[in-house]
Structures are given as C-alpha cells and as structure tokens.
Motif scaffolding. Sequence first.
Motif, mmCIF file in Angstrom:
data_model
loop_
_atom_site.group_PDB
_atom_site.id
_atom_site.type_symbol
_atom_site.label_atom_id
_atom_site.label_comp_id
_atom_site.label_asym_id
_atom_site.label_seq_id
_atom_site.Cartn_x
_atom_site.Cartn_y
_atom_site.Cartn_z
ATOM 1 N N MET A 21 18.241 0.509 12.205
ATOM 2 C CA MET A 21 18.185 0.253 13.651
ATOM 3 C C MET A 21 19.311 -0.652 14.124
ATOM 4 S SD MET A 21 14.030 0.244 14.257
ATOM 5 C CE MET A 21 14.140 -0.008 16.003
ATOM 6 N N ARG A 62 19.967 2.374 17.750
ATOM 7 C CA ARG A 62 18.631 2.934 17.930
ATOM 8 C C ARG A 62 18.516 3.398 19.372
ATOM 9 N NH1 ARG A 62 17.926 0.313 22.019
ATOM 10 N NH2 ARG A 62 15.809 1.089 22.088
ATOM 11 N N GLY A 63 17.393 4.044 19.635
ATOM 12 C CA GLY A 63 17.215 4.644 20.967
ATOM 13 C C GLY A 63 17.388 6.142 20.835
ATOM 14 N N ALA A 64 16.427 6.913 21.301
ATOM 15 C CA ALA A 64 16.412 8.343 21.022
ATOM 16 C C ALA A 64 17.742 9.044 21.311
ATOM 17 C CB ALA A 64 15.254 8.982 21.792
ATOM 18 N N ARG A 106 15.372 9.325 10.835
ATOM 19 C CA ARG A 106 14.202 8.829 11.584
ATOM 20 C C ARG A 106 13.429 10.048 12.094
ATOM 21 N NH1 ARG A 106 14.988 4.092 15.720
ATOM 22 N NH2 ARG A 106 12.777 3.786 15.214
ATOM 23 N N CYS A 109 9.732 -1.631 25.686
ATOM 24 C CA CYS A 109 10.791 -1.379 24.710
ATOM 25 C C CYS A 109 12.157 -1.429 25.393
ATOM 26 C CB CYS A 109 10.576 -0.049 23.998
ATOM 27 S SG CYS A 109 11.545 0.090 22.490
ATOM 28 N N ASN A 110 13.118 -0.713 24.835
ATOM 29 C CA ASN A 110 14.444 -0.645 25.491
ATOM 30 C C ASN A 110 14.806 0.810 25.682
ATOM 31 O OD1 ASN A 110 17.671 -0.313 24.746
ATOM 32 N ND2 ASN A 110 17.209 -1.816 26.335
ATOM 33 N N THR A 164 17.839 5.459 30.305
ATOM 34 C CA THR A 164 16.960 6.409 31.007
ATOM 35 C C THR A 164 16.044 5.619 31.949
ATOM 36 O OG1 THR A 164 15.376 6.322 29.169
ATOM 37 C CG2 THR A 164 17.031 8.075 29.106
ATOM 38 N N GLN A 169 12.423 -5.050 20.963
ATOM 39 C CA GLN A 169 13.520 -4.396 21.703
ATOM 40 C C GLN A 169 13.554 -4.849 23.158
ATOM 41 O OE1 GLN A 169 11.498 -2.740 19.549
ATOM 42 N NE2 GLN A 169 12.408 -0.841 18.795
ATOM 43 N N THR A 182 11.365 7.581 26.372
ATOM 44 C CA THR A 182 10.564 8.380 25.459
ATOM 45 C C THR A 182 11.435 8.912 24.333
ATOM 46 O OG1 THR A 182 9.226 10.413 25.237
ATOM 47 C CG2 THR A 182 10.870 10.370 27.014
ATOM 48 N N ASP A 183 10.800 9.197 23.230
ATOM 49 C CA ASP A 183 11.479 9.730 22.051
ATOM 50 C C ASP A 183 11.208 11.209 21.854
ATOM 51 O OD1 ASP A 183 10.762 6.737 21.616
ATOM 52 O OD2 ASP A 183 12.497 7.168 20.347
ATOM 53 N N ASN A 225 6.486 7.549 22.567
ATOM 54 C CA ASN A 225 7.360 6.420 22.869
ATOM 55 C C ASN A 225 6.956 5.241 22.001
ATOM 56 O OD1 ASN A 225 9.620 5.467 24.444
ATOM 57 N ND2 ASN A 225 8.187 4.147 25.533
ATOM 58 N N LYS A 226 7.701 4.133 22.151
ATOM 59 C CA LYS A 226 7.460 2.957 21.334
ATOM 60 C C LYS A 226 5.990 2.544 21.356
ATOM 61 C CE LYS A 226 9.843 1.596 19.370
ATOM 62 N NZ LYS A 226 10.092 2.054 17.996
ATOM 63 N N PHE A 261 5.533 4.226 16.846
ATOM 64 C CA PHE A 261 5.406 4.962 18.108
ATOM 65 C C PHE A 261 3.954 5.314 18.363
ATOM 66 C CE2 PHE A 261 9.897 5.548 18.785
ATOM 67 C CZ PHE A 261 10.454 5.520 17.514
HETATM 68 C C1 LIG Z 1 16.040 6.172 25.967
HETATM 69 S S1 LIG Z 1 14.626 6.373 25.072
HETATM 70 C C2 LIG Z 1 14.641 5.042 23.950
HETATM 71 C C3 LIG Z 1 13.380 4.955 23.149
HETATM 72 O O1 LIG Z 1 13.721 4.792 21.774
HETATM 73 C C4 LIG Z 1 13.158 3.593 21.339
HETATM 74 O O2 LIG Z 1 12.766 3.631 20.002
HETATM 75 P P1 LIG Z 1 13.624 2.810 18.893
HETATM 76 O O3 LIG Z 1 14.036 1.506 19.512
HETATM 77 O O4 LIG Z 1 12.659 2.674 17.747
HETATM 78 O O5 LIG Z 1 14.797 3.703 18.570
HETATM 79 C C5 LIG Z 1 11.959 3.387 22.229
HETATM 80 O O6 LIG Z 1 10.888 4.209 21.865
HETATM 81 C C6 LIG Z 1 12.564 3.772 23.546
HETATM 82 O O7 LIG Z 1 11.656 4.035 24.539
#
Ligand SMILES: CSC[C@H]1O[C@H](OP(=O)(O)O)[C@H](O)[C@@H]1O
Length: 362
Positions: free
Chosen positions: A51, A54-56, A89, A162-163, A174, A201, A241-242, A252-253, A329
């Motif tokens: 990470m 990170r971020g979808a 992932r 989250c972020n 987003t 995050q 969202t992922d 999502n997170k 998630f």
């Molecule tokens: C723009 S959607 C980002 C989405 O991804 C994050 O997950 P991670 O930080 O584990 O990669 C989180 O679910 C965010 O909402």
Amino acid sequence: MRIDGTWHRSVRVDEADGWSVRILDQTRLPWEVTWLRLADEDQVAHAIRSMQTRGAPLIGATAAYGVALAMRRDPAVLETVCAMLAETRPTAINLRWAIGRMLAALRNIPPGQRAAAAYAEAAAIADDDAATCEAIGRNGLPLIEEIAARKPGQRVNLLTHCNAGWLATVDWGTALAPIYMAHDAGIPVHVWVDETRPRNQGAALTAFELGAHGVPHTVVADNAGGHLMQHGEVDLVIVGTDRVTRTGDVANKIGTYLKALAARDNGVPFWVALPHSTLDMRVRDGVREIPIEERGAAEVTDLTGRTADGRIETIRVVAAGSPAANPAFDVTPARLVTGLITERGRIPATEAAIAAMYPEKA
Ligand SMILES: CSC[C@H]1O[C@H](OP(=O)(O)O)[C@H](O)[C@@H]1O
C-alpha cells in the motif's frame, strides 16, 4: 492535485529517464512527501501489496506501468507478469480491468513492439482515469450546489470514509472530486473525515489532501459518524468504491456499510462515486461474490505515527498475545445507496440504471 502549490499526478513516468515510474510513498504520508522510483514489475507489485500506492483506480494505473516496465525488460513475460500483478490485491476490480486492457493491447503484437505499446497503453489508462475523475467531479458538484442553495450562508457538511481523493486515483479523485470543485467554486464546504482504522487512510491521506488544497475539514473517529448524522451535522455522504456489481452493490473500505446504515436511519443521502473501471458486471450479489481482502493482523494491533521529536515510530496498541482480524473491505447493498456518481452522470444504484448508463457493458 496540488502539493505546495505544484500540481502532481499520483503516478507518472520519470521525466529524467523516460521509462522508470514515480509514485508517492503513501505509507510515509502525511509526515513525509517521498516520491519512489520503481524500476521493475516486482517493485510495482511490492508497492501495491504494501500500500505504498493504493486506491482502486490508482493500483490499476500503476499495475499497467508495471506491465510496461516488464515489457521493456523481456516482452516474452507478458502473460506471467499480468497474472502476477493481478494477484497483488483481490478486491478492487480496477486492477484486473487495467491488466485486461494491457493484455488486449499487447498479446497480438510482435514482442519487439510491446514495450512502446505498453507505455502508450499505460499512459492512456492514466489519462482516462484523470479525465474520468474530473468528469465525476463535475457530475457530483450539483449535489453540493443543491444543498448550498437550501442553506444560504451556511457551510455544506459532507462526510467521507477512507481516501477516495487524488491519492486514490491518477488525479482529482472520485468522492473528493466534487468537493474540490465545490470548494474551488466558492461554495462553503466542510468535510467530516473518518479516520478509517486500521490503516487510517482518512486521518493520514484524506486530511493531508484536503489540507493541501485548503478545504475545511475535521478528522473524526470512525464511530462518530452516526452521532453526527443524528444531530444534523451531515448533509451528504460521498464515498469511493473498489467494486460495484451489476446490481449496484458497493464494495469499499471496511466501515462503509456501517456509515450507509447510519445514513439510511437518519435520512442522509449516501452517494458512491466511481469510474467505469470500477464496475464488475460479472457479479450480481456483492456480499456473497466479491472477494474481501484479509490483511495482516499487525495493521490492527500496531499503529504508526510521529513522535513529539519528529521520529516515525510504530507501537502496539492491542493487549499482548491478543489475536486480531483485519477484513479490509465490506459490501454495502444497493438498497442503502442513494445513487452512483459516474463520469457519464448520476444514476440510482439499480441494475436497470447501470445497464442503461453502460449499455456496452450490459
Ligand atoms: C477511488 S476509490 C478508493 C478506494 O480504495 C481504497 O482502498 P485501499 O486504500 O485499501 O486501496 C478505499 O476502499 C477507497 O474507497
């Protein structure tokens, strides 16, 4: 997005050598702004797994550049490197979407042409994400404008989890894109930022981004959101969202589902922002079918932060010997989602609306 007045993308080809890949080390934020230089696909895979990036949408774009780095080294490893990166992932469908796009662009061309074509396709994916997220911002902005019009002279209070900002995408973000655009348009906005345990995050990344852009915000414990909604302190929830299923279920997170329940109980609109690359039309029942990433227990038992004298330290915050579980998630059923903000417009979270908005995917 801006850092110290300079506009940055969260992944780019290093302008000094024209082939290595630069990413922000998000595990060092908000304490240090450190740009990492990735020189091969294994370094990209580590950056995604750990990470650092990170971020979808961003892990999809970064994996695409990982394929390009591999093609530069050995074009014969296309299928192998794509399979390896796809496994870094499991939940964000953008990763497989981007790798699928790279495979489609490269598998039928001569190996000697694959490196140049891979960099071109990775750049196209990154450009598509930046443009898509900017469009999401434009399509989400009216939601904030409508609330501002109903409460003239008062700030619009949003909550996010989250972020899902610039640091989760190539640019704009987003969920945060409409907020940046509202702020830049002079609408008084304020964002309740869920800290988002265990990786924080929100506290570390969303707060950093909003602060760098000058957007008023307040970090709150994850469990405070319901209370804020009960007391009329939240006008609108927007999250990223992922993965969104063909029926509108939203992965999502961890903790997003609980915010959706609190929003529904308090009549607060709960919107989800996503680019086309986050749709998974193969899945109908998100709770049963979307793979939920289980991350290490140490992310729950330990906490990393900065000491009073500026050192970055990690400490244990859980009783010695106590095990910890870390599902990263959860899935919010479509019935709890007010609507989806996409690059093509806003729609209800229903199978019919999704199919109508994306007929080519239906
Ligand atoms: C723009 S959607 C980002 C989405 O991804 C994050 O997950 P991670 O930080 O584990 O990669 C989180 O679910 C965010 O909402």
